[in-house]
Write an enzyme that holds these catalytic residues in place. Structure first.
Site, PDB file in Angstrom:
ATOM      1  N   ASP A  16       0.815  -1.126   0.132  1.00  0.00           N
ATOM      2  CA  ASP A  16      -0.081  -0.225  -0.248  1.00  0.00           C
ATOM      3  C   ASP A  16       0.924   1.002  -0.105  1.00  0.00           C
ATOM      4  O   ASP A  16       1.933   1.181  -0.687  1.00  0.00           O
ATOM      5  CB  ASP A  16      -0.893  -0.063   1.105  1.00  0.00           C
ATOM      6  CG  ASP A  16      -2.483   0.587   1.016  1.00  0.00           C
ATOM      7  OD1 ASP A  16      -2.443   1.717   0.785  1.00  0.00           O
ATOM      8  OD2 ASP A  16      -3.105  -0.292   0.863  1.00  0.00           O
TER       9      ASP A  16
ATOM     10  N   HIS B  75      -3.778   5.869   3.291  1.00  0.00           N
ATOM     11  CA  HIS B  75      -4.631   4.707   2.983  1.00  0.00           C
ATOM     12  C   HIS B  75      -3.877   3.432   3.629  1.00  0.00           C
ATOM     13  O   HIS B  75      -4.679   2.617   4.124  1.00  0.00           O
ATOM     14  CB  HIS B  75      -4.285   4.707   1.424  1.00  0.00           C
ATOM     15  CG  HIS B  75      -5.303   3.662   0.769  1.00  0.00           C
ATOM     16  ND1 HIS B  75      -5.035   2.201   0.478  1.00  0.00           N
ATOM     17  CD2 HIS B  75      -6.650   3.690   0.349  1.00  0.00           C
ATOM     18  CE1 HIS B  75      -6.076   1.687   0.089  1.00  0.00           C
ATOM     19  NE2 HIS B  75      -7.072   2.463  -0.200  1.00  0.00           N
TER      20      HIS B  75
ATOM     21  N   SER C 269     -11.322  -1.134  -0.897  1.00  0.00           N
ATOM     22  CA  SER C 269     -10.052  -1.308  -0.268  1.00  0.00           C
ATOM     23  C   SER C 269     -10.236  -1.936   1.099  1.00  0.00           C
ATOM     24  O   SER C 269      -9.583  -2.902   1.596  1.00  0.00           O
ATOM     25  CB  SER C 269      -9.304  -0.169  -0.157  1.00  0.00           C
ATOM     26  OG  SER C 269      -8.777   0.381  -1.272  1.00  0.00           O
TER      27      SER C 269
END
Length: 401
Positions: free
Chosen positions: A60, A95, A276
């Site tokens: 990520d 994120h 996600s």
């Protein structure tokens, strides 16, 4: 508190009924905090396994490992994408920190290996790469070229460091440049599967039917579309597909993806939507399964998730795949799974492929041994004369007076 628990219980009871409308209905916007734990039956699954001994690689934007949520359970690996961002900046690990949080809330005793392979949306490097892709400038495209190999390198690194689960909450519909399919990444996926790693990826967030939606592209998203990768679609609290979740035949299973509270890279927590977090929750479930039975193969994990999922009434569909993950059922099935055996299957078809021989086999007359004897004698005489000639030529000549 009582009202919130009552809502969560009602969600569990009404989920199967909600799957009846799990085609293209939009997701409900409001959901009680932690609803995903209830509908996936995570508390029951955690009584069977906690993810102990399993490393989950979160590929990520990086993870802020000093967040109070993690308590020493996160290790930072290399930064394969670069770009200049550093931990502590708002656009480093936004994120990825949330994804690691979702993994560990399902598998609290697992460990997360953070490998940085994509940029956060607000990262200046991402914006430079997007501008370079539009301009076609070779000089400005250097970062884009590096970004194109980051995922493949990250997958191989994670496998070599012992990760049994690889969680990829990313896709070419949002994070990539170019056409999407990449030979290097496809090869890395094959390498990981060959080493026994479980790969999961988000299905993509471009599934909106609103023509005014910027991301309403519903393109094929990689790595979700690579063979062997478990593609995870997003479900809303009503049991239907989240309205952003992409619709494709590669969708394998579904997990909650609306109003998922997770750790914030700047401290605290915040809610987020997307395929996600659905992927991260599924990765946590895979870690629970492996802690219950470390010998599971990638195919076994996929088959168990599919078999134990709460399926839509019509069975498989392109919206939610085989249905919502039932973590408790999956972990129970993992514990009962037996070792797989690979052996050749006996051929039970016809003697010949097609119509078989079209004529009788060709036969030849027997050899006449008289000719063989005559030929052999002649060859022997010839060799004898040749030998005598050589000896005569080597005989010493008489000297002259």
């Amino acid at each position: 508190m009582i009202r919130r628990l009552t809502c969560a219980t009602a969600l569990v009871a009404g989920l199967v009924a909600g799957l009846v409308a799990a085609s293209a209905a939009p997701a409900v916007a409001e959901a009680p905090r932690g609803w995903e734990q209830q509908v996936m039956k995570v508390p029951a699954a955690q009584r069977l396994g906690q993810g102990k001994g399993i490393t989950v690689a979160v590929l990520d934007t990086g993870v802020m490992k000093n967040h109070p949520e993690f308590r020493g359970r996160v290790t930072n690996g290399p930064d394969f994408i670069g770009g200049g961002a550093r931990p502590g900046q708002s656009y480093w690990g936004a994120h990825g920190t949330a994804m690691a949080s979702s993994v560990l809330r399902v598998a609290p005793q697992a460990r997360v290996l953070s490998v940085r392979v994509i940029w956060d949306h607000e990262d200046p490097a991402r914006k430079r790469a997007e501008a370079a892709a539009k301009s076609g400038s070779a000089a400005a495209d250097k970062e884009s070229v590096k970004a194109g190999t980051a995922l493949a390198k990250g997958i191989r690194y994670a496998v070599d460091k012992g990760a049994r689960v690889i969680s990829m909450s990313l896709g070419t519909d949002e994070w990539g440049f170019g056409s999407g399919y990449d030979e290097l990444t496809a090869s890395a996926v094959d390498y990981a599967l060959g080493k026994g790693a479980i790969l999961l990826a988000s299905a993509g967030n471009g599934g909106s039917t609103d023509p005014l939606e910027v991301d309403a592209n519903n393109v094929v998203s990689y790595p979700a579309a690579y063979p062997g990768v478990i593609a995870v679609a997003a479900m809303g609290p009503g049991g239907a597909r989240a309205d952003f979740s992409q619709v494709h035949t590669y969708n394998t299973i579904a997990a909650p993806g609306v109003d998922i509270y997770a750790a914030d890279n700047r401290g605290g927590y915040k809610a987020g939507d997307g395929t996600s977090p659905a992927c991260a929750l599924a990765a946590g479930t895979a870690a629970l399964m492996l802690s219950r039975n470390p010998d599971l193969t990638p195919r076994q994990v996929r088959d168990i998730l599919v078999r134990t999922a709460r399926k839509p009434p019509s069975g498989y569909n392109v919206f939610l795949g085989f249905g919502l993950i039932d973590a408790a059922a999956a972990v129970r099935a993992a514990g009962a799974a037996k070792d797989t055996k690979i052996e050749a299957a006996p051929y039970k078809g016809k003697e010949y492929l097609g119509g078989g021989p079209v004529a009788a086999p060709t036969t030849n007359p027997p050899i006449d041994m008289t000719y063989v004897a005559v030929g052999g004698t002649a060859a022997g005489v010839g060799l004898l004369f040749l030998l005598l000639a050589v000896l005569l030529m080597r005989r010493p000549r008489a000297r002259r007076g």
